[in-house]
Design a protein around this motif. Structure first.
Motif, short mmCIF file in Angstrom:
data_model
loop_
_atom_site.label_atom_id
_atom_site.label_comp_id
_atom_site.label_asym_id
_atom_site.label_seq_id
_atom_site.Cartn_x
_atom_site.Cartn_y
_atom_site.Cartn_z
N GLY A 53 0.82 -1.19 0.00
CA GLY A 53 0.00 0.00 0.00
C GLY A 53 0.86 1.25 0.00
N THR A 54 0.23 2.38 -0.21
CA THR A 54 0.97 3.63 -0.28
C THR A 54 1.58 4.03 1.06
OG1 THR A 54 -1.18 4.73 -0.11
CG2 THR A 54 -0.15 4.64 -2.28
N ASP A 55 1.13 3.40 2.14
CA ASP A 55 1.73 3.70 3.44
C ASP A 55 2.85 2.73 3.77
OD1 ASP A 55 -0.48 2.02 5.83
OD2 ASP A 55 0.33 1.38 3.90
N GLY A 56 3.19 1.87 2.81
CA GLY A 56 4.25 0.91 3.03
C GLY A 56 3.79 -0.42 3.57
N THR A 57 2.50 -0.52 3.86
CA THR A 57 1.97 -1.81 4.33
C THR A 57 2.20 -2.89 3.30
OG1 THR A 57 0.25 -0.79 5.68
CG2 THR A 57 -0.13 -3.03 4.95
N ARG A 58 2.71 -4.02 3.75
CA ARG A 58 2.92 -5.17 2.88
C ARG A 58 2.14 -6.36 3.40
NH1 ARG A 58 7.56 -2.20 2.35
NH2 ARG A 58 8.63 -2.24 0.34
N SER A 59 1.66 -7.16 2.48
CA SER A 59 0.93 -8.35 2.86
C SER A 59 1.34 -9.48 1.93
CB SER A 59 -0.58 -8.11 2.76
OG SER A 59 -1.30 -9.24 3.19
N TYR A 60 1.51 -10.68 2.50
CA TYR A 60 1.91 -11.84 1.72
C TYR A 60 1.01 -13.03 2.05
CZ TYR A 60 6.32 -9.29 1.09
OH TYR A 60 7.26 -8.35 0.78
N THR A 61 0.77 -13.85 1.06
CA THR A 61 0.12 -15.10 1.36
C THR A 61 1.12 -16.01 2.08
OG1 THR A 61 -1.22 -16.86 0.40
CG2 THR A 61 0.74 -16.25 -0.82
N ASP A 62 0.61 -16.87 2.94
CA ASP A 62 1.50 -17.68 3.79
C ASP A 62 2.50 -18.50 2.98
OD1 ASP A 62 -0.96 -18.45 6.39
OD2 ASP A 62 0.32 -16.70 6.07
N ALA A 63 2.09 -18.95 1.82
CA ALA A 63 2.93 -19.85 1.03
C ALA A 63 4.23 -19.20 0.54
CB ALA A 63 2.15 -20.39 -0.16
N VAL A 64 4.28 -17.88 0.52
CA VAL A 64 5.47 -17.21 -0.03
C VAL A 64 6.22 -16.39 1.00
CG1 VAL A 64 4.32 -17.11 -2.28
CG2 VAL A 64 4.34 -15.08 -0.81
N LYS A 65 5.71 -16.32 2.22
CA LYS A 65 6.38 -15.52 3.25
C LYS A 65 7.81 -16.01 3.47
CE LYS A 65 2.33 -14.04 5.87
NZ LYS A 65 1.55 -14.19 7.13
N ASP A 107 -7.86 -1.71 4.54
CA ASP A 107 -8.44 -3.05 4.45
C ASP A 107 -7.36 -4.12 4.31
OD1 ASP A 107 -11.47 -2.16 2.61
OD2 ASP A 107 -10.89 -1.94 4.71
N MET A 108 -6.33 -3.83 3.52
CA MET A 108 -5.27 -4.82 3.34
C MET A 108 -4.52 -5.03 4.65
SD MET A 108 -2.28 -5.11 0.44
CE MET A 108 -1.35 -3.72 1.04
N ARG A 109 -4.34 -3.95 5.40
CA ARG A 109 -3.64 -4.05 6.69
C ARG A 109 -4.44 -4.91 7.67
NH1 ARG A 109 -4.16 0.90 8.65
NH2 ARG A 109 -2.71 1.70 7.11
N LEU A 110 -5.75 -4.77 7.62
CA LEU A 110 -6.59 -5.48 8.59
C LEU A 110 -6.97 -6.88 8.13
CD1 LEU A 110 -9.02 -2.58 9.60
CD2 LEU A 110 -7.06 -3.43 10.87
N ARG A 111 -7.19 -7.04 6.81
CA ARG A 111 -7.77 -8.31 6.34
C ARG A 111 -6.93 -9.03 5.29
NH1 ARG A 111 -12.69 -5.36 4.32
NH2 ARG A 111 -12.87 -7.20 2.99
N GLY A 112 -5.80 -8.41 4.90
CA GLY A 112 -4.92 -9.10 3.98
C GLY A 112 -5.32 -8.97 2.53
#
Length: 131
Positions: A53-65, A107-112
């Motif tokens: 996200g534009t605030d730097g939030t990153r999200s990954y699916t478990d399989a690639v973390k 939303d991505m920060r809270l729910r992925g």
């Protein structure tokens, strides 16, 4: 209208690395948005792999973390996905996408990644990992 153009991908042996790139031909003009990589195998649903996200939030699916890293170069309007320690199960077509809604970051920060609702998609790039 945002046009996303992908490059990279290809074939590699298990344990190898690849980097995908996605450039916004027309630029990102909104203040808040989310960029993400999805992948899809034939006959399967498209799944989120990594997002930023534009605030730097990153999200990954478990399989690639721990193996994949998503990043963005704002000066080049380019999104990257560095894929290390690739496995045969990473074989898929990979798509970059943009969710332009202002709430996507929250939303991505809270729910992925499952919260993303992209409006724009790249053309897709095939990644093949052989054992």
């Amino acid at each position: 209208q945002v046009q996303l153009v992908e490059s990279g991908g290809g074939s590699v042996q298990a344990g190898g690395s690849l980097r995908l790139s996605c450039t916004a031909a027309s630029g990102y003009i909104r203040s808040y948005y989310c960029l993400a990589w999805f992948r899809q195998a034939p006959g399967k649903e498209r799944e989120g792999v990594a997002g930023i996200g534009t605030d730097g939030t990153r999200s990954y699916t478990d399989a690639v973390k721990g193996r994949f890293t998503v990043s963005q170069d704002n000066a080049k309007n380019t999104l990257y996905l560095q894929m290390n320690s690739l496995k045969p199960e990473d074989t898929d077509s990979y798509y970059c996408a943009e969710d332009p809604t202002p709430v996507c970051v929250r939303d991505m920060r809270l729910r992925g990644l499952s919260s993303l609702r992209p409006n724009y998609w790249g053309q897709g790039n095939k990644v093949t990992v052989s054992s």
